[in-house]
Every structure is written in C-alpha cells, then in structure tokens.
Design a protein around this motif. Structure first.
Motif, PDB file in Angstrom:
ATOM      1  N   HIS A  35       0.849  -1.200   0.000  1.00  0.00           N
ATOM      2  CA  HIS A  35       0.000   0.000   0.000  1.00  0.00           C
ATOM      3  C   HIS A  35       0.880   1.243   0.000  1.00  0.00           C
ATOM      4  CE1 HIS A  35       0.793  -0.563   4.294  1.00  0.00           C
ATOM      5  NE2 HIS A  35       0.436   0.691   4.507  1.00  0.00           N
ATOM      6  N   HIS A  37       1.453   3.869   2.010  1.00  0.00           N
ATOM      7  CA  HIS A  37       2.088   4.571   3.139  1.00  0.00           C
ATOM      8  C   HIS A  37       3.610   4.507   2.993  1.00  0.00           C
ATOM      9  CE1 HIS A  37      -1.799   4.165   5.655  1.00  0.00           C
ATOM     10  NE2 HIS A  37      -1.724   5.363   5.078  1.00  0.00           N
ATOM     11  N   HIS A 101      -7.444  -1.094   5.187  1.00  0.00           N
ATOM     12  CA  HIS A 101      -6.406  -0.224   5.757  1.00  0.00           C
ATOM     13  C   HIS A 101      -6.449   1.140   5.076  1.00  0.00           C
ATOM     14  CE1 HIS A 101      -2.726   0.988   7.663  1.00  0.00           C
ATOM     15  NE2 HIS A 101      -2.109   1.125   6.512  1.00  0.00           N
ATOM     16  N   ASP A 123      -0.233  -3.880   6.427  1.00  0.00           N
ATOM     17  CA  ASP A 123      -1.000  -3.223   7.497  1.00  0.00           C
ATOM     18  C   ASP A 123      -2.476  -3.554   7.326  1.00  0.00           C
ATOM     19  OD1 ASP A 123       1.330  -2.102   8.361  1.00  0.00           O
ATOM     20  OD2 ASP A 123       0.911  -0.080   7.608  1.00  0.00           O
TER      21      ASP A 123
END
Ligand SMILES: [Zn+2]
Length: 334
Positions: A35, A37, A101, A123
């Motif tokens: 993802h 982040h 998430h 996550d």
C-alpha cells in the motif's frame, strides 16, 4: 535450507524465493507494494530500476501516480494485480488479497512448489480484513503490545460526526490526518450529511478523486484550498471543514476555529480534549492488540514472524503469540 519468509535489515519482507514486499532486495526479481504509506515504499525507486516486475493493485498504482508523480512508476515494469488474480513466476504463485487499511491495500500470499502457503498481512484493520489461511505468516505489529487495546463503548464515527457538527456552529473545523484516513473522515461526514463545503489542498483533493474512481463517495462539495471561495470562507470564519495532512498541523488553522486530529495512537478515550479548541479522535486503520491475536488464531499458521522493522512492539507480539496461542513466533529482523 532457506527460510520460507524473512524481514531484512532494510525492511523488505521476503516471501518464498522470488518476492520482496515493501522494501528493496537485490536478490529478488519481484517487488510487491502492499500500500502507499511511506514506510511501505522503501527503496521503490531501486526496485523499479532493478526488478523484473513491481506488483501492486490498480488502486495503489493510481495513488502513487498522484502522491509522487505520473512519471514515477514509468521507470520500471509495473504489473497490476486485482485481488485474487494469480501471478505465476517460475515455480511459485503470487496473489494479493484485500486488506482493510487504505484504498488499494493488500495482503500478499505466495504458494511455493511444495504447496506451502506463505503470507504477509501488510498493514490491516481487524475485523474487516478477511483472514487468509497460511502455513507461515509475517504480520504487522504496530499495536502488538498488550496495552494497545481500544475498549471504547461509544462508536468513534458517531463521536467524530457530533464533534464536527458542534464545532461548526462556531466557525471552520480543521481535520488533520494522513492520506487514506482523511478520505475516510470525508466519507463519514458526507454519509452523515454534514452539509458544509469540504476544503483541502491539491494533493488531498487528488487522492480523493482516485478514491472516488474506486467507489468511495464524498459528495459534490470538495473545494481546493487555493480556490478564492475557500480562502474567503476561511478568512471570514464561515463554517466549512478543511482537511490537511498531519505535517501541516503547525502551520494551519491555529486561532481560527476548532482543530481535530485523527490518530490511531489513542487507547483510553474515543475523543480526547488536547486544548481549548483542539481534540484528538481515535480513528485507527490498524488492528489493536486483540485484533492481531485473533487474526493469527483464525489463520492457524505453523510459524509466525512479527515485523520488527516497522514496529517497536514486534518482540512483545511474538511473545504473546507463543504464550497465548502456542504458535512458534519470533520478531524479524531480530
Ligand atoms: Zn499503512
């Protein structure tokens, strides 16, 4: 014998023989981005240059395009995979699975030539994230300490909506958070029919537009903060909600309305007053301690590794998994 999974000193999560997730590893031909982040984009530039393929969901690709630049991913061979779609590389099979998430987030499963299922959760929030059964699991450990438990009876979303509505009676409201979380808040307020303009800087706006393409709904009142109408509203103290990245918190909104921070690092109260006109609301996009344990329990792996690169609580989580679930577990890197 080579272990089925590992986490390197540079934060790459290695699965099977070919895959490195969320970090660069020079021996691995495949790089997966779970993802957007930043602690999961480590070494991405090098991966794009060196790997045979950089794998991610279509939503993650679109988010990187707006958060970096549309040219960024063109440096390499990006392969997008939908959830559940198989990618066979030599004698192993790779699939991505939904993780609750941020838009596009994925769990990564590798099945090797011996039929062993090797999983990295990335996550995730639990419940909300489907459990993928596996033999070997690498799990995130953000809230891996037994004190990281949210016991609120109240519904955090309801509390957030009431706080925003009450604050709007006194003027503008500023919400600070990370991308992903900000869009979640906008959607919550839109669904609750909070009927004022939503103001935001360009980057937050573009992330919203990607989220809309994938089905999130924010209504028709999104306004760029550079826009004249937005500037006038903010300077006159008219009611609107302005959404800013957490890093802008020192520069924006002080002395002009109510400031609300959304953060997962709150365990005692759903909403905490931090000052005259400042609050923190406990909206998290990670599992708390019991969520992590329940995931492992339902997944029933033979061995667990806790991600000790991204979290200070990986040692504690590994210990609790051994003690409470009787499953061998250890933090990596050690
Ligand atoms: Zn994350």
């Amino acid at each position: 014998m080579m272990p089925k999974a590992s986490v390197t000193g540079r934060g790459a999560v290695l699965l099977g023989k070919y895959v490195a997730c969320d970090g660069f590893d020079k021996a691995r031909p495949l790089r997966v981005v779970t993802h957007v982040h930043s602690d999961h984009l480590l070494g991405l530039r090098r991966s794009l240059r060196k790997c045979e393929a950089v794998v991610m969901t279509p939503a993650t690709r679109d988010l990187i395009d707006v958060m970096r630049s549309p040219l960024f991913l063109m440096r390499g061979d990006v392969k997008t995979l939908d959830y559940g779609e198989a990618f066979v590389y030599d004698d192993e099979c790779l699939t991505l699975h939904f993780a609750d998430h941020i838009l596009g987030a994925a769990q990564v499963l590798v099945e090797d030539n011996e039929g062993v299922r090797i999983l990295y959760t990335g996550d995730f929030r639990f419940p909300g994230t489907p459990v993928v059964e596996a033999d070997v699991v690498v799990i995130e450990a953000t809230y891996g300490n037994s004190s990281r438990v949210r016991h609120f009876r109240e519904d955090v979303e309801d509390i957030l909506v009431s706080l925003v509505e009450e604050s709007l009676m006194r003027g503008p409201v500023f919400v600070f958070g990370y991308n992903g979380k900000l869009q979640e808040v906008i959607e919550i307020l839109h669904k609750a029919k909070v009927g004022v303009p939503f103001v935001m800087p360009e980057k937050v706006f573009h992330v919203c537009k990607v989220c809309e393409r994938y089905g999130m709904r924010f209504g028709r009142r999104l306004l760029l903060s550079q826009d004249e109408r937005a500037q006038t509203m903010l300077s006159r103290g008219e009611p609107c909600v302005a959404f800013y990245h957490m890093n802008s918190r020192r520069r924006v909104g002080e002395g002009n309305g109510v400031r609300i921070f959304v953060s997962g690092w709150e365990f005692r109260e759903a909403c905490r007053r931090r000052g005259e006109n400042e609050f923190t609301v406990a909206l998290s996009d990670h599992s708390d301690f019991y969520g992590l344990l329940r995931y492992v329990e339902e997944c029933r792996p033979k061995a667990v590794f806790t991600d000790n690169y991204r979290s200070g609580d990986a040692v504690a989580l590994a210990k609790e998994i051994r003690r409470r679930l009787g499953i061998p577990a250890k933090p990596l890197p050690p």
